[in-house]
Scaffold this active site. Structure first.
Site, PDB file in Angstrom:
ATOM      1  CE  LYS A  86      -4.393  -1.610   1.745  1.00 32.13           C
ATOM      2  NZ  LYS A  86      -4.191  -3.067   1.882  1.00 32.13           N
ATOM      3  CD  GLU A 108     -11.505   4.281   0.798  1.00 30.63           C
ATOM      4  OE1 GLU A 108     -11.211   5.441   0.457  1.00 30.63           O
ATOM      5  OE2 GLU A 108     -10.965   3.266   0.308  1.00 30.63           O
ATOM      6  CB  SER A 377       0.189  -8.164  -0.784  1.00 34.93           C
ATOM      7  OG  SER A 377      -0.561  -9.046   0.039  1.00 34.93           O
TER       8      SER A 377
HETATM    9  C1  PLP Z   1      -5.018  -4.129   1.401  1.00 33.08           C
HETATM   10  C2  PLP Z   1      -4.272  -5.373   1.230  1.00 33.08           C
HETATM   11  C3  PLP Z   1      -4.567  -6.287   0.190  1.00 33.08           C
HETATM   12  C4  PLP Z   1      -5.724  -6.142  -0.755  1.00 33.08           C
HETATM   13  O1  PLP Z   1      -5.665  -5.038  -1.612  1.00 33.08           O
HETATM   14  P1  PLP Z   1      -5.307  -5.164  -3.155  1.00 33.08           P
HETATM   15  O2  PLP Z   1      -5.676  -3.819  -3.675  1.00 33.08           O
HETATM   16  O3  PLP Z   1      -6.124  -6.267  -3.750  1.00 33.08           O
HETATM   17  O4  PLP Z   1      -3.861  -5.442  -3.267  1.00 33.08           O
HETATM   18  C5  PLP Z   1      -3.760  -7.407   0.052  1.00 33.08           C
HETATM   19  N1  PLP Z   1      -2.741  -7.641   0.899  1.00 33.08           N
HETATM   20  C6  PLP Z   1      -2.433  -6.805   1.917  1.00 33.08           C
HETATM   21  C7  PLP Z   1      -1.296  -7.137   2.813  1.00 33.08           C
HETATM   22  C8  PLP Z   1      -3.181  -5.646   2.113  1.00 33.08           C
HETATM   23  O5  PLP Z   1      -2.874  -4.827   3.142  1.00 33.08           O
END
Ligand code: PLP
Length: 409
Positions: A86, A108, A377
């Site tokens: 993010k 948000e 992620s």
């Molecule tokens: C917010 C989040 C996601 C989901 O968001 P995407 O926009 O689909 O990437 C996935 N993994 C983590 C660790 C997140 O914080």
């Protein structure tokens, strides 16, 4: 993409008249930044000095040996500042806000992760910051609310409707309409009205660009498959963009299967049969909705995947069969998490663990000279309450009870 922000039949910008001027300006600022190589240079410089980029690509040697198939590589977005991909998006939008001369940002947040990242960016850039969060989520995500406020953000607890993410989105739009002159709405994923899907995907492309270079350096050729979890779709778009033009690389998106695809308790928009085309929150995509277009309740053990819509860019890539979509259930996620922690000493976020599930299912049937890449992620530290509860850890329970007792004294 066409001039109106459509990817095939998906996307567009369904916005109130009062925001048209703002969207025109935002699109112009984005086009200028894209045409100016110094903007991307500044972005790379910021991300390397503030957010540990480039993030490593880790060869998971123990897991690869365990499954006896493909070589498993993990792209470490968990090592970003604030613990997830993010950061790439919010810092990029921060640079854009500075160029546009705006002084205030709003966002948000459901699980609190995007709110945290936005509050961090606002502190670093000296911007005023208001975060909208449903009252239910404020209660569920106390630690994130605490840190956002400590970083100087105002957290508004939204008491309308179901008091969760979609009500927070409505309230954020209301704020934006009132304060368009000095305020930018930092959208959190590759959804929303154009140009947000394109903009967020652009900032996240840094992940795929690095991953492609890194796998070529360590494996000597392209991976056979790339896996990413799909909430709104930003981390998936990020890594997939590094390989979109390589038809030999299979791209696999993994959605939240929740309790199972036939239970209704999941968040599968592009796999499964429960989603249908619709327009909501400013864009056209596949949504989990009832026959009247009312958004349904979704479920996932991973808060970041618990969302009714999905990126229009991914909906188009699904139509074109460029990305294959599957789902992982809550219990499969816990197993994959357990194995990854034990064998590699890495704690993936619950969201990321969805991608691990599907990769593990397929790795064993592949050849050891083939490679696969999993996009991790984010890191799982934030999920300690959920994970400890799911593993039903008795000493953790004692710890929580004891802490509560200390506060009552
Ligand atoms: C917010 C989040 C996601 C989901 O968001 P995407 O926009 O689909 O990437 C996935 N993994 C983590 C660790 C997140 O914080």
């Amino acid at each position: 993409m066409n001039d109106n922000g459509f990817f095939g039949q998906w996307g567009g910008a369904y916005i109130p008249e009062i925001l048209h001027q703002t969207f025109t300006e935002l699109t112009a600022a984005l086009r200028q930044a894209q045409a100016d190589p110094s903007f991307w240079q500044e972005f790379l410089q910021l991300m390397s000095s503030y957010s540990c980029r480039p993030t490593p690509l880790t060869h998971a040697a123990n897991l690869s040996r365990h499954f006896g198939g493909a070589q498993i590589y993990i792209k470490r977005e968990d090592l970003n500042h604030t613990g997830a991909h993010k950061a790439n998006n919010v810092m990029g939008q921060g640079l854009l806000v500075r160029r546009m001369g705006k002084k205030r940002v709003i966002a948000e947040t459901g699980a609190g992760q995007h709110g945290m990242a936005t509050a961090t960016m606002a502190a670093k850039f000296g911007l005023k910051c208001t975060i909208y969060m449903g009252e239910v989520d404020v209660q569920r995500q106390r630690p994130n609310v605490f840190w956002m406020e400590k970083m100087g953000a105002t957290v508004v607890s939204v008491k309308d409707g179901s008091r969760t993410l979609k009500d927070a989105i409505n309230e954020a739009f209301r704020d934006w309409v009132t304060n368009v002159d000095d305020t930018h709405y930092v959208f959190g994923t590759a959804c929303g009205p154009a140009p947000f899907p394109e903009m967020v995907a652009w900032f996240q492309s840094i992940v795929g660009t690095e991953a492609r270079r890194q796998i070529l350096a360590s494996h000597g050729r392209l991976p056979a498959r790339v896996y990413a979890c799909v909430g709104g779709g930003s981390n998936a778009m990020g890594i997939f963009q590094g390989f979109l033009d390589d038809p030999e690389v299979q791209l696999v998106g993994v959605e939240a299967g929740g309790r199972g695809l036939d239970t209704g308790l999941h968040a599968c928009r592009l796999c499964g049969r429960d989603a249908s085309p619709g327009v909501a929150q400013g864009y056209r995509s596949m949504f989990l909705q009832d026959e009247d277009g009312q958004m349904r309740e979704t479920h996932s053990v991973a808060a970041g995947l618990d969302y009714v819509g999905v990126s229009p860019i991914l909906a188009d890539l699904a139509d074109r069969r460029r990305v294959r979509f599957t789902a992982a259930t809550d219990s499969e996620v816990m197993e994959a998490l357990d194995l990854t922690m034990r064998m590699e000493g890495i704690i993936p976020a619950l969201e990321s663990a969805h991608a691990f599930v599907q990769a593990f299912k397929e790795a064993a049937e592949m050849r050891p000279d083939e490679a696969i890449v999993i996009n991790q992620s984010g890191r799982g530290d934030k999920d300690i309450f959920t994970i400890a509860h799911a593993f039903d850890d008795p000493s953790w329970k004692e710890f929580i009870v004891e802490r509560a007792r200390q506060y009552q004294r």
